[in-house]
Design a protein around this motif. Structure first.
Motif, PDB file in Angstrom:
ATOM      1  N   ALA A  38       0.834  -1.204   0.000  1.00 22.67           N
ATOM      2  CA  ALA A  38       0.000   0.000   0.000  1.00 22.67           C
ATOM      3  C   ALA A  38       0.870   1.256   0.000  1.00 22.67           C
ATOM      4  N   LYS A  39       2.092   1.116   0.550  1.00 17.90           N
ATOM      5  CA  LYS A  39       3.021   2.259   0.594  1.00 17.90           C
ATOM      6  C   LYS A  39       4.058   2.171  -0.531  1.00 17.90           C
ATOM      7  N   GLY A  40       3.869   1.224  -1.432  1.00 20.63           N
ATOM      8  CA  GLY A  40       4.794   1.079  -2.544  1.00 20.63           C
ATOM      9  C   GLY A  40       6.127   0.446  -2.161  1.00 20.63           C
ATOM     10  N   ILE A  41       6.115  -0.304  -1.044  1.00 21.01           N
ATOM     11  CA  ILE A  41       7.355  -0.941  -0.574  1.00 21.01           C
ATOM     12  C   ILE A  41       7.148  -2.454  -0.526  1.00 21.01           C
ATOM     13  N   ASP A  42       8.089  -3.212  -1.109  1.00 28.49           N
ATOM     14  CA  ASP A  42       8.036  -4.674  -0.989  1.00 28.49           C
ATOM     15  C   ASP A  42       8.898  -5.047   0.215  1.00 28.49           C
TER      16      ASP A  42
END
Length: 200
Positions: free
Chosen positions: A32-36
């Motif tokens: 959701a925050k663009g972090i894997d």
């Protein structure tokens, strides 16, 4: 039909627990925050890595969601079947978290979901273990050390408190799993390279 229905409910309790456990809240929060999350920090899909990589509020939300998975797995199992199945469902929820079917079976270390299961299975023991976890975490500032310490103490504690055999067996298997999954952390603790948590 009674026996057949019981067997169905037992299988259902295990399946629900595994699937609940395997919901990767930390991964979803990161996405959701663009972090894997698998590529940052420890690469671990647990609350501790979420805390470090995604910030405190998200980390706390992930922690509560992971604890909730463990609680819910046991509550559902208890609602549809009897002992020893809630304890087995607790193990299945932990297995789901550690080996999530959605993420090629690479998940977290199962501490939060195991803790949630203990809260539902053995409320009094969970209060003692949580207290111990907090003391070790605050004093040492190592969440890994706190988790391993609580895991190791859990089995003798629940045995001494007179919980059913199934609950003691779950505590023992969970403890072994937590210690094995933290072997990297334990090596870093021994060499002084494990990351401390900041409490401010």
């Amino acid at each position: 039909p009674g026996h057949h229905q019981r067997a169905m409910n037992q299988a259902l309790a295990i399946a629900i627990a595994y699937l609940l456990g395997s919901i990767p809240f930390s991964f979803l929060a990161g996405r959701a925050k663009g972090i894997d999350l698998r590529t940052v920090g420890s690469g671990n899909l647990g609350a501790a890595n979420a805390f470090r990589a995604l910030g405190r509020s998200t980390g706390i939300a992930v922690l509560l969601a992971d604890v909730g998975k463990g609680v819910l797995a046991v509550v559902i199992a208890r609602a549809i079947t009897d002992d020893p199945w809630p304890a087995i469902a607790a193990g299945a929820a932990m297995a789901g978290h550690v080996f999530p079917v959605w993420l090629r079976f690479k998940g977290g270390k199962g501490v939060a979901v195991g803790g949630g299961a203990v809260i539902a299975l053995m409320p009094l023991a969970s209060v003692i273990l949580l207290g111990l976890w907090l003391v070790v975490a605050v004093v040492s500032r190592y969440t890994s050390l706190a988790s391993v310490t609580s895991a190791v103490v859990a089995t003798p504690l629940v045995w001494l408190m007179g919980y059913p055999t199934a609950d003691v067996v779950f505590a023992a298997i969970a403890a072994v799993a937590v210690v094995v999954l933290h072997r990297g952390n334990l090596r870093r603790l021994a060499s002084g390279t494990e990351r401390r948590i900041t409490l401010s």
